[in-house]
Design an enzyme around this catalytic site. Sequence first.
Site, PDB file in Angstrom:
ATOM      1  N   HIS A 122       0.854  -1.185   0.000  1.00  0.00           N
ATOM      2  CA  HIS A 122       0.000   0.000   0.000  1.00  0.00           C
ATOM      3  C   HIS A 122       0.892   1.237   0.000  1.00  0.00           C
ATOM      4  O   HIS A 122       1.865   1.322   0.752  1.00  0.00           O
ATOM      5  CB  HIS A 122      -0.915   0.006   1.226  1.00  0.00           C
ATOM      6  CG  HIS A 122      -1.841   1.182   1.267  1.00  0.00           C
ATOM      7  ND1 HIS A 122      -2.728   1.456   0.250  1.00  0.00           N
ATOM      8  CD2 HIS A 122      -2.002   2.176   2.184  1.00  0.00           C
ATOM      9  CE1 HIS A 122      -3.404   2.548   0.541  1.00  0.00           C
ATOM     10  NE2 HIS A 122      -2.974   3.009   1.703  1.00  0.00           N
ATOM     11  N   HIS A 155      -3.065   9.269   1.019  1.00  0.00           N
ATOM     12  CA  HIS A 155      -3.040   8.049   0.225  1.00  0.00           C
ATOM     13  C   HIS A 155      -4.422   7.775  -0.359  1.00  0.00           C
ATOM     14  O   HIS A 155      -5.425   8.374   0.050  1.00  0.00           O
ATOM     15  CB  HIS A 155      -2.524   6.851   1.035  1.00  0.00           C
ATOM     16  CG  HIS A 155      -3.109   6.685   2.392  1.00  0.00           C
ATOM     17  ND1 HIS A 155      -3.727   5.524   2.809  1.00  0.00           N
ATOM     18  CD2 HIS A 155      -3.172   7.532   3.464  1.00  0.00           C
ATOM     19  CE1 HIS A 155      -4.132   5.663   4.064  1.00  0.00           C
ATOM     20  NE2 HIS A 155      -3.809   6.866   4.483  1.00  0.00           N
ATOM     21  N   CYS A 188      -3.625   2.766  -5.284  1.00  0.00           N
ATOM     22  CA  CYS A 188      -2.817   3.627  -4.419  1.00  0.00           C
ATOM     23  C   CYS A 188      -1.434   3.918  -4.995  1.00  0.00           C
ATOM     24  O   CYS A 188      -0.890   5.012  -4.820  1.00  0.00           O
ATOM     25  CB  CYS A 188      -2.683   2.995  -3.031  1.00  0.00           C
ATOM     26  SG  CYS A 188      -1.937   1.336  -3.049  1.00  0.00           S
TER      27      CYS A 188
END
Length: 233
Positions: free
Chosen positions: A84, A96, A192
């Site tokens: 991530h 994010h 992401c």
Amino acid sequence: MARIKRQQYHILKSHKIYTHTHTHRRHPHGNIQLGEMLAARVATKLGVKLGVLPDHFQHDISRWDIGQIPEGLHIYVHRPGYTHHGIYIGDGKVIHFVGPKAGPTRACKKCGFSRNTGHGVVETCLECFLHGGSLCRYNYNVPRIRLRITFDATCPNCTTTERWESGSQIVETAKEKLKEGFGKYNLLSNNCEHFATFCSTGTAFCQQVIHTAALAAAPLLPPAPGLLMFYRL
């Protein structure tokens, strides 16, 4: 008991074959983090012999004090089966891009983030971003020679793409997308990592998707000369 695998590496250079046999335990986060580990180990062993230093393969910055993290740094954390990504904006905060049902069930006391606060581009505390994982940095501007001493697919968090020099410009872009949004989240085409690379370079791309596709196609393609050949026994 963890499964034990033996892997043999053949590095072709100047018509000589260097063979390395390595035994390791299966990593809980799968091939993504394992790939980084293999790239780092191979680069360390061969860096002196090839005249190439392995610093670009070092990702783990979990031991850094929070004050050492520069604003605008593209950071990431390992999750089961993927990584991530986000942009560190300073003061212990990260912007994010998250999909539906991301985040803790209970709102964070520090930043208020939870899976019920919505999804898309979010600003959270660093702790919520990490969610118990280790802080890592994404490496840009990696010279091609350093990637050529390892099979590209073993290091999905290194790229030759140039990052904007100004960290403030990267933070400004991330904050703009926090207001404007970054489109609909899609695991393959708009995730992401696409967000973080866009903020860092102006171009959205995802090495995870590219390298996963390369790994899937690898058994069907002939080996590339000059690259690390990866075989499973």
